[in-house]
Motif scaffolding. Structure first.
Motif, PDB file in Angstrom:
ATOM      1  N   ARG A   1     -10.870  41.896  44.535  1.00 20.74           N
ATOM      2  CA  ARG A   1     -10.069  41.887  43.305  1.00 20.74           C
ATOM      3  C   ARG A   1     -10.915  41.987  42.048  1.00 20.74           C
ATOM      4  O   ARG A   1     -10.438  41.713  40.949  1.00 20.74           O
ATOM      5  N   TRP A   2     -12.162  42.397  42.149  1.00 23.45           N
ATOM      6  CA  TRP A   2     -13.064  42.421  41.002  1.00 23.45           C
ATOM      7  C   TRP A   2     -12.603  43.366  39.902  1.00 23.45           C
ATOM      8  O   TRP A   2     -12.776  43.092  38.730  1.00 23.45           O
ATOM      9  N   ASN A   3     -12.000  44.504  40.243  1.00 21.75           N
ATOM     10  CA  ASN A   3     -11.620  45.499  39.251  1.00 21.75           C
ATOM     11  C   ASN A   3     -10.283  45.218  38.578  1.00 21.75           C
ATOM     12  O   ASN A   3      -9.855  45.988  37.729  1.00 21.75           O
ATOM     13  N   GLU A   4      -9.620  44.146  38.921  1.00 21.77           N
ATOM     14  CA  GLU A   4      -8.362  43.792  38.273  1.00 21.77           C
ATOM     15  C   GLU A   4      -8.648  43.213  36.887  1.00 21.77           C
ATOM     16  O   GLU A   4      -9.741  42.730  36.600  1.00 21.77           O
ATOM     17  N   ASP A   5      -7.627  43.300  36.023  1.00 22.93           N
ATOM     18  CA  ASP A   5      -7.818  42.884  34.632  1.00 22.93           C
ATOM     19  C   ASP A   5      -8.216  41.419  34.490  1.00 22.93           C
ATOM     20  O   ASP A   5      -9.267  41.142  33.952  1.00 22.93           O
ATOM     21  N   PRO A   6      -7.415  40.447  34.939  1.00 25.74           N
ATOM     22  CA  PRO A   6      -7.974  39.084  34.873  1.00 25.74           C
ATOM     23  C   PRO A   6      -8.940  38.910  36.047  1.00 25.74           C
ATOM     24  O   PRO A   6      -8.564  38.996  37.209  1.00 25.74           O
ATOM     25  N   LYS A   7     -10.185  38.705  35.729  1.00 26.91           N
ATOM     26  CA  LYS A   7     -11.208  38.582  36.770  1.00 26.91           C
ATOM     27  C   LYS A   7     -10.918  37.364  37.644  1.00 26.91           C
ATOM     28  O   LYS A   7     -10.465  36.314  37.159  1.00 26.91           O
TER      29      LYS A   7
END
Length: 66
Positions: free
Chosen positions: A25-31
């Motif tokens: 999930r690193w590339n999602e907006d809320p890290k």
């Protein structure tokens, strides 16, 4: 007390699952910092429990030999 030997491996498994969740999930907006924090705590707990289990085992072995 046998279950205490198993629970440290559960913490290790949770740590790896949280690292996997963090990486995917690193590339999602809320890290996903919560996943990283939980993984760090799980690994810390594993090593902490492992250290003290060895310490208690050595103490019991020493007391039984006397």
């Amino acid at each position: 007390m046998n279950y205490l030997k198993i629970t440290k491996y559960i913490y290790l498994g949770v740590g790896f699952i949280m690292v996997y969740d963090f990486v995917t999930r690193w590339n999602e907006d809320p890290k996903p910092w919560l996943s990283a924090i939980i993984a760090g705590l799980a690994f810390f707990t594993y090593f902490f429990r492992n250290k003290f289990a060895k310490k208690f085992e050595n103490r019991n072995r020493h007391n039984n030999s006397n």
